[in-house]
Design a protein around this motif. Structure first.
Motif, PDB file in Angstrom:
ATOM      1  N   GLU A  26       0.896  -1.171   0.000  1.00  0.00           N
ATOM      2  CA  GLU A  26       0.000   0.000   0.000  1.00  0.00           C
ATOM      3  C   GLU A  26       0.922   1.205   0.000  1.00  0.00           C
ATOM      4  O   GLU A  26       1.419   1.608   1.049  1.00  0.00           O
ATOM      5  N   GLY A  27       1.173   1.764  -1.175  1.00  0.00           N
ATOM      6  CA  GLY A  27       2.128   2.875  -1.263  1.00  0.00           C
ATOM      7  C   GLY A  27       3.499   2.385  -0.842  1.00  0.00           C
ATOM      8  O   GLY A  27       3.966   1.337  -1.294  1.00  0.00           O
ATOM      9  N   ASN A  28       4.124   3.095   0.092  1.00  0.00           N
ATOM     10  CA  ASN A  28       5.451   2.675   0.542  1.00  0.00           C
ATOM     11  C   ASN A  28       5.375   1.760   1.768  1.00  0.00           C
ATOM     12  O   ASN A  28       6.363   1.533   2.442  1.00  0.00           O
ATOM     13  N   ARG A  29       4.166   1.268   2.032  1.00  0.00           N
ATOM     14  CA  ARG A  29       4.021   0.403   3.203  1.00  0.00           C
ATOM     15  C   ARG A  29       3.553  -0.985   2.767  1.00  0.00           C
ATOM     16  O   ARG A  29       3.155  -1.201   1.635  1.00  0.00           O
ATOM     17  N   THR A  30       3.620  -1.912   3.715  1.00  0.00           N
ATOM     18  CA  THR A  30       3.242  -3.290   3.411  1.00  0.00           C
ATOM     19  C   THR A  30       2.168  -3.737   4.401  1.00  0.00           C
ATOM     20  O   THR A  30       2.358  -3.602   5.616  1.00  0.00           O
ATOM     21  N   VAL A  31       1.059  -4.200   3.860  1.00  0.00           N
ATOM     22  CA  VAL A  31      -0.028  -4.674   4.717  1.00  0.00           C
ATOM     23  C   VAL A  31       0.067  -6.195   4.834  1.00  0.00           C
ATOM     24  O   VAL A  31       0.123  -6.910   3.832  1.00  0.00           O
ATOM     25  N   VAL A  32       0.112  -6.664   6.067  1.00  0.00           N
ATOM     26  CA  VAL A  32       0.152  -8.096   6.352  1.00  0.00           C
ATOM     27  C   VAL A  32      -1.216  -8.452   6.961  1.00  0.00           C
ATOM     28  O   VAL A  32      -1.493  -8.121   8.110  1.00  0.00           O
ATOM     29  N   LEU A  53       9.884 -10.291   5.405  1.00  0.00           N
ATOM     30  CA  LEU A  53       9.631  -8.920   4.964  1.00  0.00           C
ATOM     31  C   LEU A  53      10.806  -8.018   5.319  1.00  0.00           C
ATOM     32  O   LEU A  53      11.272  -7.227   4.494  1.00  0.00           O
ATOM     33  N   VAL A  54      11.275  -8.138   6.548  1.00  0.00           N
ATOM     34  CA  VAL A  54      12.392  -7.298   6.975  1.00  0.00           C
ATOM     35  C   VAL A  54      13.647  -7.649   6.168  1.00  0.00           C
ATOM     36  O   VAL A  54      14.395  -6.773   5.741  1.00  0.00           O
ATOM     37  N   ALA A  55      13.833  -8.940   5.904  1.00  0.00           N
ATOM     38  CA  ALA A  55      15.015  -9.375   5.136  1.00  0.00           C
ATOM     39  C   ALA A  55      14.993  -8.830   3.715  1.00  0.00           C
ATOM     40  O   ALA A  55      16.039  -8.657   3.087  1.00  0.00           O
ATOM     41  N   THR A  56      13.776  -8.549   3.198  1.00  0.00           N
ATOM     42  CA  THR A  56      13.689  -8.016   1.830  1.00  0.00           C
ATOM     43  C   THR A  56      13.477  -6.499   1.839  1.00  0.00           C
ATOM     44  O   THR A  56      13.018  -5.919   0.862  1.00  0.00           O
ATOM     45  N   GLY A  57      13.796  -5.885   2.965  1.00  0.00           N
ATOM     46  CA  GLY A  57      13.823  -4.425   3.017  1.00  0.00           C
ATOM     47  C   GLY A  57      12.479  -3.740   3.224  1.00  0.00           C
ATOM     48  O   GLY A  57      12.352  -2.545   2.960  1.00  0.00           O
ATOM     49  N   GLN A  58      11.494  -4.503   3.679  1.00  0.00           N
ATOM     50  CA  GLN A  58      10.190  -3.872   3.938  1.00  0.00           C
ATOM     51  C   GLN A  58      10.041  -3.622   5.438  1.00  0.00           C
ATOM     52  O   GLN A  58       9.844  -4.542   6.222  1.00  0.00           O
ATOM     53  N   TYR A  59      10.186  -2.333   5.787  1.00  0.00           N
ATOM     54  CA  TYR A  59      10.263  -1.969   7.211  1.00  0.00           C
ATOM     55  C   TYR A  59       9.049  -1.184   7.691  1.00  0.00           C
ATOM     56  O   TYR A  59       8.978  -0.833   8.865  1.00  0.00           O
ATOM     57  N   GLN A  60       8.142  -0.824   6.775  1.00  0.00           N
ATOM     58  CA  GLN A  60       6.964  -0.053   7.188  1.00  0.00           C
ATOM     59  C   GLN A  60       5.759  -0.985   7.089  1.00  0.00           C
ATOM     60  O   GLN A  60       5.149  -1.117   6.039  1.00  0.00           O
ATOM     61  N   LEU A  61       5.453  -1.630   8.198  1.00  0.00           N
ATOM     62  CA  LEU A  61       4.451  -2.698   8.169  1.00  0.00           C
ATOM     63  C   LEU A  61       3.150  -2.293   8.860  1.00  0.00           C
ATOM     64  O   LEU A  61       3.153  -1.560   9.849  1.00  0.00           O
ATOM     65  N   ILE A  62       2.058  -2.798   8.295  1.00  0.00           N
ATOM     66  CA  ILE A  62       0.749  -2.689   8.943  1.00  0.00           C
ATOM     67  C   ILE A  62       0.233  -4.120   9.065  1.00  0.00           C
ATOM     68  O   ILE A  62       0.043  -4.807   8.057  1.00  0.00           O
ATOM     69  N   LEU A  83       8.148  -5.909  15.754  1.00  0.00           N
ATOM     70  CA  LEU A  83       8.358  -4.481  16.034  1.00  0.00           C
ATOM     71  C   LEU A  83       9.844  -4.202  16.291  1.00  0.00           C
ATOM     72  O   LEU A  83      10.407  -3.220  15.789  1.00  0.00           O
ATOM     73  N   LYS A  84      10.474  -5.099  17.049  1.00  0.00           N
ATOM     74  CA  LYS A  84      11.912  -4.928  17.320  1.00  0.00           C
ATOM     75  C   LYS A  84      12.706  -4.913  16.015  1.00  0.00           C
ATOM     76  O   LYS A  84      13.611  -4.109  15.828  1.00  0.00           O
ATOM     77  N   ARG A  85      12.358  -5.837  15.112  1.00  0.00           N
ATOM     78  CA  ARG A  85      13.114  -5.949  13.858  1.00  0.00           C
ATOM     79  C   ARG A  85      12.948  -4.704  12.983  1.00  0.00           C
ATOM     80  O   ARG A  85      13.918  -4.194  12.439  1.00  0.00           O
ATOM     81  N   VAL A  86      11.701  -4.231  12.841  1.00  0.00           N
ATOM     82  CA  VAL A  86      11.540  -3.050  11.962  1.00  0.00           C
ATOM     83  C   VAL A  86      12.140  -1.808  12.609  1.00  0.00           C
ATOM     84  O   VAL A  86      12.703  -0.958  11.919  1.00  0.00           O
ATOM     85  N   ARG A  87      12.060  -1.725  13.933  1.00  0.00           N
ATOM     86  CA  ARG A  87      12.634  -0.559  14.610  1.00  0.00           C
ATOM     87  C   ARG A  87      14.149  -0.484  14.419  1.00  0.00           C
ATOM     88  O   ARG A  87      14.713   0.607  14.375  1.00  0.00           O
ATOM     89  N   SER A  88      14.781  -1.648  14.320  1.00  0.00           N
ATOM     90  CA  SER A  88      16.234  -1.626  14.145  1.00  0.00           C
ATOM     91  C   SER A  88      16.608  -1.093  12.757  1.00  0.00           C
ATOM     92  O   SER A  88      17.774  -0.830  12.478  1.00  0.00           O
ATOM     93  N   HIS A  89      15.590  -0.931  11.884  1.00  0.00           N
ATOM     94  CA  HIS A  89      15.813  -0.315  10.565  1.00  0.00           C
ATOM     95  C   HIS A  89      15.030   0.993  10.459  1.00  0.00           C
ATOM     96  O   HIS A  89      14.652   1.401   9.369  1.00  0.00           O
ATOM     97  N   ASP A  90      14.734   1.599  11.594  1.00  0.00           N
ATOM     98  CA  ASP A  90      13.925   2.821  11.642  1.00  0.00           C
ATOM     99  C   ASP A  90      12.568   2.638  10.983  1.00  0.00           C
ATOM    100  O   ASP A  90      12.017   3.580  10.403  1.00  0.00           O
ATOM    101  N   GLY A  91      12.036   1.436  11.058  1.00  0.00           N
ATOM    102  CA  GLY A  91      10.722   1.173  10.472  1.00  0.00           C
ATOM    103  C   GLY A  91       9.609   1.292  11.497  1.00  0.00           C
ATOM    104  O   GLY A  91       9.822   1.766  12.627  1.00  0.00           O
ATOM    105  N   SER A  92       8.423   0.867  11.089  1.00  0.00           N
ATOM    106  CA  SER A  92       7.271   0.949  11.987  1.00  0.00           C
ATOM    107  C   SER A  92       6.400  -0.298  11.823  1.00  0.00           C
ATOM    108  O   SER A  92       6.425  -0.953  10.773  1.00  0.00           O
ATOM    109  N   LEU A  93       5.669  -0.607  12.880  1.00  0.00           N
ATOM    110  CA  LEU A  93       4.712  -1.707  12.800  1.00  0.00           C
ATOM    111  C   LEU A  93       3.420  -1.232  13.450  1.00  0.00           C
ATOM    112  O   LEU A  93       3.367  -1.049  14.672  1.00  0.00           O
ATOM    113  N   HIS A  94       2.450  -0.954  12.602  1.00  0.00           N
ATOM    114  CA  HIS A  94       1.138  -0.538  13.112  1.00  0.00           C
ATOM    115  C   HIS A  94       0.198  -1.732  13.074  1.00  0.00           C
ATOM    116  O   HIS A  94       0.350  -2.634  12.251  1.00  0.00           O
ATOM    117  N   LEU A  95      -0.789  -1.714  13.953  1.00  0.00           N
ATOM    118  CA  LEU A  95      -1.772  -2.796  13.980  1.00  0.00           C
ATOM    119  C   LEU A  95      -3.144  -2.257  13.620  1.00  0.00           C
ATOM    120  O   LEU A  95      -3.464  -1.107  13.934  1.00  0.00           O
TER     121      LEU A  95
END
Lengths: 131, 161
Positions: A26-32, A53-62, A83-95
Protein backbone atom coordinates in the motif's frame (compact mmCIF):
# COMPACT_ATOMS: atom_id res chain seq x y z
CA UNK A 1 -5.04 -13.22 -17.72
CA UNK A 2 -3.55 -15.26 -14.96
CA UNK A 3 -0.72 -12.77 -14.79
CA UNK A 4 -3.17 -9.89 -14.38
CA UNK A 5 -5.16 -11.66 -11.70
CA UNK A 6 -1.99 -12.28 -9.81
CA UNK A 7 -0.93 -8.65 -10.04
CA UNK A 8 -4.24 -7.44 -8.71
CA UNK A 9 -4.35 -9.92 -5.90
CA UNK A 10 -2.14 -10.14 -2.84
CA UNK A 11 1.57 -10.37 -3.56
CA UNK A 12 1.70 -13.50 -1.52
CA UNK A 13 -0.99 -15.59 0.06
CA UNK A 14 -0.37 -18.34 2.56
CA UNK A 15 -3.67 -20.07 3.18
CA UNK A 16 -4.05 -22.51 6.04
CA UNK A 17 -7.15 -23.63 7.95
CA UNK A 18 -5.65 -22.40 11.24
CA UNK A 19 -3.80 -19.26 10.17
CA UNK A 20 -3.63 -17.46 6.83
CA UNK A 21 -1.28 -14.63 5.99
CA UNK A 22 -1.60 -12.43 2.93
CA UNK A 23 0.78 -9.64 2.03
CA UNK A 24 0.19 -6.65 -0.24
CA UNK A 25 1.81 -3.26 -0.81
CA UNK A 26 0.00 0.00 0.00
CA UNK A 27 2.13 2.88 -1.26
CA UNK A 28 5.45 2.67 0.54
CA UNK A 29 4.02 0.40 3.20
CA UNK A 30 3.24 -3.29 3.41
CA UNK A 31 -0.03 -4.67 4.72
CA UNK A 32 0.15 -8.10 6.35
CA UNK A 33 -3.42 -9.38 6.63
CA UNK A 34 -3.74 -12.25 9.07
CA UNK A 35 -6.77 -14.45 9.60
CA UNK A 36 -7.45 -17.36 11.89
CA UNK A 37 -5.93 -18.13 15.27
CA UNK A 38 -2.48 -17.00 16.40
CA UNK A 39 -1.20 -19.38 19.06
CA UNK A 40 1.85 -21.45 19.96
CA UNK A 41 1.29 -23.70 16.92
CA UNK A 42 0.63 -21.06 14.26
CA UNK A 43 2.72 -18.12 15.53
CA UNK A 44 5.99 -19.43 13.99
CA UNK A 45 4.41 -19.04 10.54
CA UNK A 46 3.59 -15.37 11.15
CA UNK A 47 7.09 -14.87 12.54
CA UNK A 48 8.62 -16.30 9.35
CA UNK A 49 6.59 -13.89 7.22
CA UNK A 50 7.66 -10.89 9.31
CA UNK A 51 11.31 -11.99 9.18
CA UNK A 52 11.10 -12.39 5.38
CA UNK A 53 9.63 -8.92 4.96
CA UNK A 54 12.39 -7.30 6.98
CA UNK A 55 15.02 -9.37 5.14
CA UNK A 56 13.69 -8.02 1.83
CA UNK A 57 13.82 -4.43 3.02
CA UNK A 58 10.19 -3.87 3.94
CA UNK A 59 10.26 -1.97 7.21
CA UNK A 60 6.96 -0.05 7.19
CA UNK A 61 4.45 -2.70 8.17
CA UNK A 62 0.75 -2.69 8.94
CA UNK A 63 -0.45 -5.94 10.47
CA UNK A 64 -4.19 -6.31 9.98
CA UNK A 65 -5.70 -8.41 12.78
CA UNK A 66 -9.36 -7.79 11.88
CA UNK A 67 -9.88 -11.37 10.70
CA UNK A 68 -8.01 -12.90 13.64
CA UNK A 69 -10.33 -14.55 16.09
CA UNK A 70 -7.79 -15.62 18.66
CA UNK A 71 -4.45 -14.27 19.88
CA UNK A 72 -2.50 -15.29 22.97
CA UNK A 73 0.83 -14.28 24.50
CA UNK A 74 2.80 -16.39 22.00
CA UNK A 75 1.24 -14.27 19.24
CA UNK A 76 2.05 -11.10 21.18
CA UNK A 77 5.67 -12.25 21.35
CA UNK A 78 5.83 -12.55 17.57
CA UNK A 79 4.37 -9.07 17.09
CA UNK A 80 6.81 -7.64 19.64
CA UNK A 81 9.63 -9.45 17.80
CA UNK A 82 8.43 -7.95 14.51
CA UNK A 83 8.36 -4.48 16.03
CA UNK A 84 11.91 -4.93 17.32
CA UNK A 85 13.11 -5.95 13.86
CA UNK A 86 11.54 -3.05 11.96
CA UNK A 87 12.63 -0.56 14.61
CA UNK A 88 16.23 -1.63 14.14
CA UNK A 89 15.81 -0.32 10.56
CA UNK A 90 13.93 2.82 11.64
CA UNK A 91 10.72 1.17 10.47
CA UNK A 92 7.27 0.95 11.99
CA UNK A 93 4.71 -1.71 12.80
CA UNK A 94 1.14 -0.54 13.11
CA UNK A 95 -1.77 -2.80 13.98
CA UNK A 96 -5.34 -2.76 12.73
CA UNK A 97 -7.79 -4.18 15.25
CA UNK A 98 -11.20 -3.11 16.44
CA UNK A 99 -12.23 -6.33 18.18
CA UNK A 100 -12.44 -5.94 21.89
CA UNK A 101 -11.64 -9.58 22.61
CA UNK A 102 -8.31 -9.27 20.80
CA UNK A 103 -7.55 -5.82 22.20
CA UNK A 104 -8.01 -7.07 25.75
CA UNK A 105 -4.66 -8.89 25.88
CA UNK A 106 -2.91 -5.79 24.51
CA UNK A 107 -4.49 -3.77 27.29
CA UNK A 108 -3.63 -6.06 30.19
CA UNK A 109 -0.02 -6.33 29.01
CA UNK A 110 0.40 -2.59 28.44
CA UNK A 111 1.17 -3.16 24.75
CA UNK A 112 -1.52 -0.68 23.68
CA UNK A 113 1.11 1.92 24.57
CA UNK A 114 3.76 0.20 22.46
CA UNK A 115 1.88 -0.51 19.22
CA UNK A 116 -0.02 2.16 17.31
CA UNK A 117 -3.44 0.44 17.02
CA UNK A 118 -6.04 1.57 14.50
CA UNK A 119 -9.65 0.60 13.92
CA UNK A 120 -9.31 0.42 10.12
CA UNK A 121 -6.65 0.05 7.42
CA UNK A 122 -7.48 3.55 6.14
CA UNK A 123 -6.84 4.99 9.57
CA UNK A 124 -3.51 3.16 9.77
CA UNK A 125 -2.50 4.46 6.33
CA UNK A 126 -3.56 7.99 7.24
CA UNK A 127 -1.54 7.85 10.45
CA UNK A 128 1.75 7.71 8.57
CA UNK A 129 4.75 5.71 9.66
CA UNK A 130 5.50 7.31 13.01
CA UNK A 131 5.74 4.80 15.81
CA UNK B 1 -20.66 -32.28 39.55
CA UNK B 2 -19.69 -33.35 36.08
CA UNK B 3 -16.14 -33.91 35.05
CA UNK B 4 -14.29 -34.33 31.79
CA UNK B 5 -10.63 -35.21 31.49
CA UNK B 6 -8.57 -34.71 28.36
CA UNK B 7 -5.05 -36.05 28.03
CA UNK B 8 -2.99 -34.98 25.06
CA UNK B 9 0.53 -35.53 23.77
CA UNK B 10 2.65 -32.44 24.52
CA UNK B 11 2.46 -31.02 21.00
CA UNK B 12 1.69 -27.39 20.20
CA UNK B 13 -0.87 -28.49 17.60
CA UNK B 14 -3.08 -29.88 20.38
CA UNK B 15 -3.39 -26.59 22.24
CA UNK B 16 -6.11 -25.50 19.83
CA UNK B 17 -7.97 -28.77 20.46
CA UNK B 18 -7.76 -28.07 24.20
CA UNK B 19 -9.27 -24.61 23.62
CA UNK B 20 -12.10 -26.06 21.55
CA UNK B 21 -12.92 -28.70 24.17
CA UNK B 22 -12.81 -26.14 26.98
CA UNK B 23 -15.07 -23.80 25.05
CA UNK B 24 -17.62 -26.54 24.35
CA UNK B 25 -17.66 -27.71 27.97
CA UNK B 26 -17.86 -24.14 29.31
CA UNK B 27 -20.85 -23.45 27.06
CA UNK B 28 -22.53 -26.62 28.22
CA UNK B 29 -21.94 -25.60 31.85
CA UNK B 30 -23.72 -22.35 30.94
CA UNK B 31 -20.78 -20.15 31.76
CA UNK B 32 -21.56 -16.51 31.07
CA UNK B 33 -20.94 -15.72 27.36
CA UNK B 34 -18.69 -12.84 28.31
CA UNK B 35 -16.33 -15.20 30.11
CA UNK B 36 -15.88 -17.60 27.18
CA UNK B 37 -13.09 -15.59 25.57
CA UNK B 38 -11.35 -15.47 28.93
CA UNK B 39 -11.59 -19.27 29.21
CA UNK B 40 -10.21 -19.69 25.71
CA UNK B 41 -7.23 -17.44 26.44
CA UNK B 42 -6.58 -18.95 29.88
CA UNK B 43 -6.62 -22.50 28.47
CA UNK B 44 -4.33 -21.50 25.63
CA UNK B 45 -1.80 -19.92 27.99
CA UNK B 46 -1.81 -22.75 30.53
CA UNK B 47 -1.71 -25.54 27.92
CA UNK B 48 1.03 -23.78 25.90
CA UNK B 49 2.99 -23.45 29.10
CA UNK B 50 2.47 -27.13 29.98
CA UNK B 51 3.57 -28.24 26.50
CA UNK B 52 6.68 -26.04 26.77
CA UNK B 53 7.55 -27.44 30.21
CA UNK B 54 7.25 -31.02 28.90
CA UNK B 55 9.41 -30.11 25.90
CA UNK B 56 12.06 -28.49 28.08
CA UNK B 57 12.26 -31.68 30.16
CA UNK B 58 12.22 -33.94 27.11
CA UNK B 59 9.06 -35.55 28.42
CA UNK B 60 6.52 -37.12 26.09
CA UNK B 61 4.09 -37.75 28.95
CA UNK B 62 0.65 -36.37 28.13
CA UNK B 63 -0.62 -33.07 29.48
CA UNK B 64 -3.86 -33.43 31.45
CA UNK B 65 -6.74 -30.97 31.37
CA UNK B 66 -9.69 -31.54 33.72
CA UNK B 67 -12.90 -29.59 33.39
CA UNK B 68 -15.63 -29.72 35.97
CA UNK B 69 -18.61 -27.79 37.14
CA UNK B 70 -20.61 -27.83 40.30
CA UNK B 71 -23.56 -25.66 41.19
CA UNK B 72 -21.52 -22.50 41.64
CA UNK B 73 -18.33 -22.78 39.65
CA UNK B 74 -16.73 -23.94 36.44
CA UNK B 75 -13.20 -25.20 37.02
CA UNK B 76 -10.35 -26.05 34.65
CA UNK B 77 -7.18 -27.69 35.88
CA UNK B 78 -4.12 -28.19 33.67
CA UNK B 79 -1.46 -30.57 34.97
CA UNK B 80 2.09 -30.88 33.67
CA UNK B 81 5.08 -32.92 34.80
CA UNK B 82 7.75 -31.30 36.92
CA UNK B 83 7.83 -28.94 39.83
CA UNK B 84 7.21 -25.25 39.53
CA UNK B 85 10.61 -23.66 39.09
CA UNK B 86 10.10 -21.49 36.05
CA UNK B 87 7.22 -19.25 36.93
CA UNK B 88 7.59 -15.96 38.73
CA UNK B 89 4.02 -15.41 37.53
CA UNK B 90 2.40 -14.32 40.72
CA UNK B 91 4.73 -11.36 41.09
CA UNK B 92 5.36 -10.47 37.45
CA UNK B 93 4.41 -7.00 36.31
CA UNK B 94 3.02 -7.62 32.81
CA UNK B 95 3.55 -4.09 31.59
CA UNK B 96 7.11 -4.05 32.81
CA UNK B 97 7.77 -7.51 31.30
CA UNK B 98 6.31 -6.45 27.93
CA UNK B 99 8.45 -3.35 27.86
CA UNK B 100 11.51 -5.37 28.73
CA UNK B 101 10.76 -7.92 25.99
CA UNK B 102 10.67 -5.05 23.53
CA UNK B 103 13.91 -3.42 24.60
CA UNK B 104 16.00 -6.56 25.00
CA UNK B 105 18.15 -7.05 21.95
CA UNK B 106 18.74 -10.33 20.21
CA UNK B 107 16.66 -13.45 19.76
CA UNK B 108 17.07 -16.61 21.72
CA UNK B 109 17.47 -19.15 18.90
CA UNK B 110 15.85 -21.83 21.05
CA UNK B 111 12.62 -19.86 21.47
CA UNK B 112 12.69 -16.87 19.15
CA UNK B 113 10.39 -14.00 20.02
CA UNK B 114 9.14 -15.68 23.18
CA UNK B 115 7.92 -13.44 25.94
CA UNK B 116 9.81 -13.89 29.26
CA UNK B 117 9.32 -17.21 31.12
CA UNK B 118 6.18 -17.06 33.22
CA UNK B 119 4.56 -14.40 31.03
CA UNK B 120 1.69 -16.63 29.88
CA UNK B 121 0.80 -17.58 33.41
CA UNK B 122 1.02 -13.93 34.43
CA UNK B 123 -1.53 -13.14 31.71
CA UNK B 124 -3.82 -15.76 33.23
CA UNK B 125 -3.38 -14.27 36.69
CA UNK B 126 -4.35 -10.91 35.19
CA UNK B 127 -7.53 -12.43 33.77
CA UNK B 128 -8.75 -15.02 36.23
CA UNK B 129 -9.42 -14.07 39.80
CA UNK B 130 -9.49 -17.62 41.13
CA UNK B 131 -6.13 -19.01 40.08
CA UNK B 132 -4.33 -21.63 42.11
CA UNK B 133 -0.89 -22.95 41.18
CA UNK B 134 0.32 -25.92 43.20
CA UNK B 135 3.11 -28.43 42.92
CA UNK B 136 3.43 -31.80 44.61
CA UNK B 137 7.04 -32.45 43.73
CA UNK B 138 6.23 -34.53 40.65
CA UNK B 139 3.60 -32.51 38.84
CA UNK B 140 2.38 -28.94 38.72
CA UNK B 141 -1.28 -28.04 38.61
CA UNK B 142 -2.76 -24.77 37.41
CA UNK B 143 -6.38 -24.53 38.50
CA UNK B 144 -8.70 -21.77 37.30
CA UNK B 145 -12.23 -21.21 38.49
CA UNK B 146 -15.09 -19.07 37.18
CA UNK B 147 -18.49 -18.39 38.73
CA UNK B 148 -21.48 -19.88 36.91
CA UNK B 149 -24.48 -17.85 35.77
CA UNK B 150 -26.74 -19.33 38.45
CA UNK B 151 -24.26 -18.24 41.10
CA UNK B 152 -24.03 -14.74 39.61
CA UNK B 153 -27.82 -14.47 39.56
CA UNK B 154 -27.94 -15.41 43.23
CA UNK B 155 -25.48 -12.65 44.02
CA UNK B 156 -27.47 -10.09 42.09
CA UNK B 157 -30.82 -11.04 43.56
CA UNK B 158 -30.50 -12.53 46.99
CA UNK B 159 -33.54 -14.66 47.69
CA UNK B 160 -35.76 -13.55 50.52
CA UNK B 161 -35.46 -15.78 53.54
Amino acid sequence: MHWKLHRDGPLEADVDPDLSVSIRPEGNRTVVAVSGEIDVYTAPKLREHLIDLVATGQYQLIVDLEAVDFLDSTGLGVLVGGLKRVRSHDGSLHLVCSQDRILKIFRITGLTKVFPIHATIDEALAAGTDS
Amino acid sequence: MSQIEVRFAPLTAHVRTARLVALAVARRARLDEELLDEVRLAVSETCSRAVAVHASRGSDEPVTMRLSDDHDHFTIEVVNVGTLVDDPAQSMDLVEASTRALSEAGDDPASPDAMPPGFGLAVVSGLVEDLFVTSDGQTTSVRMRWPLVAALANLAEPTAS
